[in-house]
Design an enzyme around this catalytic site. Structure first.
Site, PDB file in Angstrom:
ATOM      1  N   SER A 187      -4.424  -0.023   4.212  1.00  0.00           N
ATOM      2  CA  SER A 187      -4.637  -1.330   4.826  1.00  0.00           C
ATOM      3  C   SER A 187      -5.936  -1.415   5.626  1.00  0.00           C
ATOM      4  O   SER A 187      -6.496  -2.492   5.763  1.00  0.00           O
ATOM      5  CB  SER A 187      -3.446  -1.678   5.713  1.00  0.00           C
ATOM      6  N   HIS A 215       0.733  -3.743   0.890  1.00  0.00           N
ATOM      7  CA  HIS A 215      -0.483  -4.546   0.728  1.00  0.00           C
ATOM      8  C   HIS A 215      -0.798  -4.797  -0.745  1.00  0.00           C
ATOM      9  O   HIS A 215      -1.953  -5.039  -1.091  1.00  0.00           O
ATOM     10  CB  HIS A 215      -1.672  -3.880   1.430  1.00  0.00           C
ATOM     11  N   LYS A 246       4.487 -10.020   3.776  1.00  0.00           N
ATOM     12  CA  LYS A 246       3.056 -10.205   3.493  1.00  0.00           C
ATOM     13  C   LYS A 246       2.917 -11.201   2.334  1.00  0.00           C
ATOM     14  O   LYS A 246       3.178 -12.386   2.518  1.00  0.00           O
ATOM     15  CB  LYS A 246       2.402  -8.843   3.237  1.00  0.00           C
TER      16      LYS A 246
HETATM   17  C1  LIG Z   1       2.858  -4.061   6.978  1.00  0.00           C
HETATM   18  C2  LIG Z   1       3.179  -2.704   6.554  1.00  0.00           C
HETATM   19  C3  LIG Z   1       4.395  -2.102   6.865  1.00  0.00           C
HETATM   20  C4  LIG Z   1       5.420  -2.774   7.736  1.00  0.00           C
HETATM   21  O1  LIG Z   1       6.039  -3.805   7.030  1.00  0.00           O
HETATM   22  P1  LIG Z   1       6.985  -4.844   7.829  1.00  0.00           P
HETATM   23  O2  LIG Z   1       7.808  -5.452   6.751  1.00  0.00           O
HETATM   24  O3  LIG Z   1       6.073  -5.791   8.523  1.00  0.00           O
HETATM   25  O4  LIG Z   1       7.810  -4.044   8.790  1.00  0.00           O
HETATM   26  C5  LIG Z   1       4.661  -0.843   6.356  1.00  0.00           C
HETATM   27  N1  LIG Z   1       3.751  -0.185   5.589  1.00  0.00           N
HETATM   28  C6  LIG Z   1       2.553  -0.727   5.288  1.00  0.00           C
HETATM   29  C7  LIG Z   1       1.577   0.030   4.459  1.00  0.00           C
HETATM   30  C8  LIG Z   1       2.222  -1.992   5.780  1.00  0.00           C
HETATM   31  O5  LIG Z   1       1.018  -2.513   5.503  1.00  0.00           O
END
Ligand SMILES: *Cc1c(COP(=O)(O)O)cnc(C)c1O
Length: 399
Positions: A187, A215, A246
């Site tokens: 990310s 992502h 996301k």
């Molecule tokens: C955003 C993210 C998470 C956390 O996800 P949530 O559903 O917001 O708890 C975990 N791993 C990665 C790589 C992320 O980008």
């Protein structure tokens, strides 16, 4: 020292070092342009370059309508964990749908991917086992691994030679099962994991592979099925974790997808699943609609790709230093935290909302502004953003 005084001192230190994070209330839905208070009683609109809203589904009317219909048909809340009385037909439908979408046999829902990663390791592996983890993996993976008794090995981001060394070390340490874990898309850098090589090494050394595809799910690969689909490793990855928070509507909720026995074991043993409330019906119904829309959204994926290409080329032509890559995450490298923050402030004045990232989120001296493209942005928004980067960058002598 008094506890509260000690907290205040630490908070002051964060402020002094420019590491204090503050939140900015948005007056309305998440979108390509967002409205905020201008501090003088009015509002102003900013082009938004920092949401994980890759396909622009966070404020999609059909998803909002599906969520509202979900409340009508299934109520507001579940007031129970899944295994007591918190499982509805739509929870099972979402598990089946997301499993099929990411190419796995079965799936299990969590409150977020943070919880999915927090529960998956401890439930599946023990002290006799080994976890081999990429050094840039998400914080939730790091925490999940800490909760598990398995031996821990780390390899430098994307360094396949080091990964193989760690696999050998795990064998030498007598590991029963070995699990390689990596983000699908990193990310902070926006690069894609080399899943082909990782799967080759896993096969050669008898290891399992887990990919956190937060992502990627919804926008990368054919039909947005994620990095395993993108890299042709769909049937070779053992465990996929991901989020509905996301690309897939951006509400909340996470999942683990894998073969049936893995999911069955997680239903028995994963602590964030066993001891935390069931996902709200509105979120489940909205996420189901979001997957259907994402799967068929080649038009949005094409828009995202062309905006990514244009923004990357535009920033490069202006003289900014970018990290290479093809994902909609485009990091503009600025060195010291101060420079990233100054540029973020100047961009704000120019009507563009970005987030600066600096130590400890990224290594010292590698501060950056992480821009993210979105199908919610218009070509006009992208040009506005480039104009703002030019003006702000020149003012600060960054270009
Ligand atoms: C955003 C993210 C998470 C956390 O996800 P949530 O559903 O917001 O708890 C975990 N791993 C990665 C790589 C992320 O980008």
């Amino acid at each position: 020292m008094d506890f509260y005084a000690s907290l205040s001192a630490t908070l002051d230190e964060l402020r002094r070092d420019g590491l204090f994070k503050s939140e900015r209330p948005i007056l309305g839905p998440q979108d390509g342009r967002i409205r905020i208070a201008d501090g003088a009683g009015g509002t102003r609109t900013l082009v938004n370059l920092c949401a994980n809203n890759y396909l622009g589904l966070a404020n999609h009317p059909e998803i909002a309508a599906a969520a509202a219909a979900g409340i009508e048909s299934h109520g507001f809340g579940m007031a129970s964990v899944r295994f007591i009385c918190g499982t509805q037909d739509i929870h099972k439908a979402l598990e089946e749908t997301i499993a099929a979408y990411v190419g796995c046999e079965d799936a299990i829902l969590f409150a977020g991917c943070f919880d999915a990663n927090g529960g998956v390791f401890e439930a599946l592996l023990g002290a006799e086992d080994a976890i081999i983890s990429d050094s840039l993996n998400h914080a939730s993976i790091i925490d999940g691994v800490r909760l598990c008794k398995a031996k821990r090995f780390r390899f430098a981001n994307g360094d396949m030679g080091e990964l193989e060394d760690r696999l050998r070390e795990a064998d030498a340490a007598g590991a029963r099962f070995k699990l390689i874990v990596t983000d699908g898309v990193f990310s902070m850098d926006g690069c894609v994991a080399d899943l082909r090589t990782i799967c080759d090494l896993a096969e050669r050394h008898g290891a399992l592979v887990m990919v956190d595809d937060c992502h990627a799910t919804g926008h990368l690969g054919p039909e947005g099925r994620g990095t395993p689909a993108l890299t042709g490793t769909l049937s070779r990855v053992d465990i996929v974790t991901g989020t509905f928070g996301k690309t897939l509507g951006g509400a909340m909720g996470g999942f683990v997808a894998a073969r049936r026995p893995v999911i069955e074991m997680l239903r028995q043993r994963a602590r964030p699943y066993l001891f935390s409330n069931s996902l709200a019906p509105a979120v489940v119904a909205g996420s189901l609609k979001a997957i259907a829309i994402a799967q068929g959204a080649d038009d949005r994926r094409a828009r995202l790709a062309s905006q990514t290409k244009r923004f990357r080329e535009g920033l490069t032509a202006l003289g900014f230093e970018l990290l290479p890559g093809e994902t909609p995450i485009i990091p503009v490298m600025l060195g010291e935290a101060e420079r990233a923050q100054s540029l973020a402030r100047e961009l704000d004045r120019e009507g563009v909302y970005v987030a600066g990232f600096f130590y400890p989120v990224v290594p010292l001296g590698r501060a950056r502004i992480r821009t993210q493209m979105s199908a919610a942005l218009t070509p006009d928004d992208v040009e506005t953003a480039l104009g703002a980067f030019e003006a702000a960058g020149r003012r600060l002598g960054a270009i």
